[in-house]
Structures are given as C-alpha cells and as structure tokens.
Design a protein around this motif. Structure first.
Motif, PDB file in Angstrom:
ATOM      1  N   TYR A  41      12.793  42.170 -48.301  1.00 47.68           N
ATOM      2  CA  TYR A  41      12.899  42.849 -46.837  1.00 47.68           C
ATOM      3  C   TYR A  41      12.127  44.289 -47.227  1.00 47.68           C
ATOM      4  N   GLY A  42      11.414  44.387 -46.098  1.00 43.76           N
ATOM      5  CA  GLY A  42      10.636  45.544 -46.169  1.00 43.76           C
ATOM      6  C   GLY A  42      10.622  46.308 -44.721  1.00 43.76           C
ATOM      7  N   MET A  43      10.873  47.658 -44.590  1.00 44.01           N
ATOM      8  CA  MET A  43      10.953  48.572 -43.648  1.00 44.01           C
ATOM      9  C   MET A  43      10.264  49.849 -43.775  1.00 44.01           C
ATOM     10  N   ASN A  44       9.715  50.347 -42.557  1.00 43.20           N
ATOM     11  CA  ASN A  44       9.331  51.612 -42.566  1.00 43.20           C
ATOM     12  C   ASN A  44      10.480  52.735 -41.893  1.00 43.20           C
ATOM     13  N   ILE A  45      10.667  53.721 -42.701  1.00 43.16           N
ATOM     14  CA  ILE A  45      11.980  54.395 -42.375  1.00 43.16           C
ATOM     15  C   ILE A  45      11.470  56.155 -42.210  1.00 43.16           C
ATOM     16  N   SER A  46      12.107  56.577 -41.560  1.00 42.46           N
ATOM     17  CA  SER A  46      12.001  58.191 -41.442  1.00 42.46           C
ATOM     18  C   SER A  46      13.005  58.778 -42.764  1.00 42.46           C
ATOM     19  N   ILE A  47      12.767  59.974 -43.207  1.00 37.35           N
ATOM     20  CA  ILE A  47      13.450  60.591 -44.243  1.00 37.35           C
ATOM     21  C   ILE A  47      14.913  60.465 -43.808  1.00 37.35           C
ATOM     22  N   ASP A  48      15.371  60.675 -42.574  1.00 41.49           N
ATOM     23  CA  ASP A  48      16.758  60.626 -42.163  1.00 41.49           C
ATOM     24  C   ASP A  48      17.322  59.120 -41.861  1.00 41.49           C
ATOM     25  N   GLY A  49      16.312  58.266 -42.257  1.00 41.86           N
ATOM     26  CA  GLY A  49      16.914  56.818 -42.395  1.00 41.86           C
ATOM     27  C   GLY A  49      16.753  56.060 -40.816  1.00 41.86           C
TER      28      GLY A  49
END
Length: 183
Positions: A6-14
C-alpha cells in the motif's frame, strides 16, 4: 506468497487528500519504479472510478509530462481487480470481484506472480484491520494541511501493526519516501 503493498502521499499532519500535494517528475519516477514489482492492482469501487478512465486518457492523449505519461503506461498495463457489489462493468484488463474481501484477497496472495498493490482509503482500512498488508510506502510531503481526511482516522485494529523501516529516500522537493515491511 505474494506481498500486498500500500502506498500513499500524505502531509506531515497525516492528511491523505490528494489535492493537497502535487507529485513532481522525481516522485512520478519513484511511483513508476514501485510498479516494476507489481503485476496486480486492487481497488475499491470509488478509487477505481477515479483512476479509470483518468490514467487511460492520459496515456492515450500523452497529456502529461514524460514521467506522468510513463506512470500512466505502467499503471494501465497492469491487471486490476475491483472489489464492488454495485459496479456493473469494468474496462480493459480489470475484473470485478463481488465476494468476501478477506477470502478473495487471500486467494490472490496465493496465486503466482509479483506484488499486489492496493489503492484507496476504505479498502486500505479494511485490509489493515485484517492484517493483510505486508508493505507500506508513504511519501510525506512538506506541508501541514490542517484539515481533511487523515490517513488512519478510520482504521480500527485488533492489535498494533509493527513495521520495520527498510528504505528512506529524500527527494529534491523536500518529500520523504518511507518503505516499511510488516514484522
């Protein structure tokens, strides 16, 4: 047994809302390279309907940058499964599975082949709860979104999932790619 990734782009705050981050050429190359070891993509209905026809249209029109077009070509060439009880039909190299998610994914893991990539948020939370994800790829973007859907806000686990960091990559954009294996 095949690994489920599983892969995902996330911001620092999730935050995992895709509108908060825009991958650059280097990130698209990274994502395309991840697909080298994948020969099946599994989606839920909502994500499938977002990805198809988007990526086939990009490939057909060659409307992206070189890296985006290469990602589209790689994505489109890989067989797909969509889990849905309501989707009437699927395009191209996609088949629909309407049966029990856990049973069917365990069958897919037993088939010969490369890794299985899953996409989407609700499918991911179900598979995490079942303990069926073997590898995680997170790309953390240097942004604090402040609001929006959080990556793990809807995940209910019976027990902790322990992970081992096996690779980390710092991109020119300030993003950090993290690859974890379930231990």
């Amino acid at each position: 047994m095949r690994n489920v990734i599983y892969g995902m782009n996330i911001s620092i705050d999730g935050n995992c809302d895709h509108t908060n981050s825009t991958p650059d050429e280097e990130l698209y190359d990274y994502f395309t390279h991840q697909m080298d070891d994948v020969d099946l993509i599994v989606y839920g209905r909502k994500t499938y309907e977002l990805m198809i026809p988007y990526w086939p249209d990009v490939e057909k029109a060659q409307s992206g940058t070189k890296a985006v077009n290469e990602f589209a070509e790689r994505h489109n060439a890989i067989d797909k499964v969509v889990f849905s009880k309501t989707l009437a039909s699927a395009d191209g190299n996609t088949r629909i599975i309407r049966n029990d998610l856990e049973t069917e994914l365990l069958k897919l893991k037993q088939e010969p082949g490369k890794k299985i990539s899953i996409g989407g948020v609700s499918l991911r939370s179900q598979l995490m709860a079942l303990g069926l994800i073997d590898e995680y790829y997170f790309v953390v973007h240097p942004i604090i979104a402040g609001e929006g859907k959080r990556l793990l806000e809807d995940v209910v686990l019976k027990e902790n999932i322990n992970l081992k960091l096996v690779d980390a990559k710092i991109f020119k954009s300030g993003c950090v790619g993290l690859h974890y294996l379930k231990v």
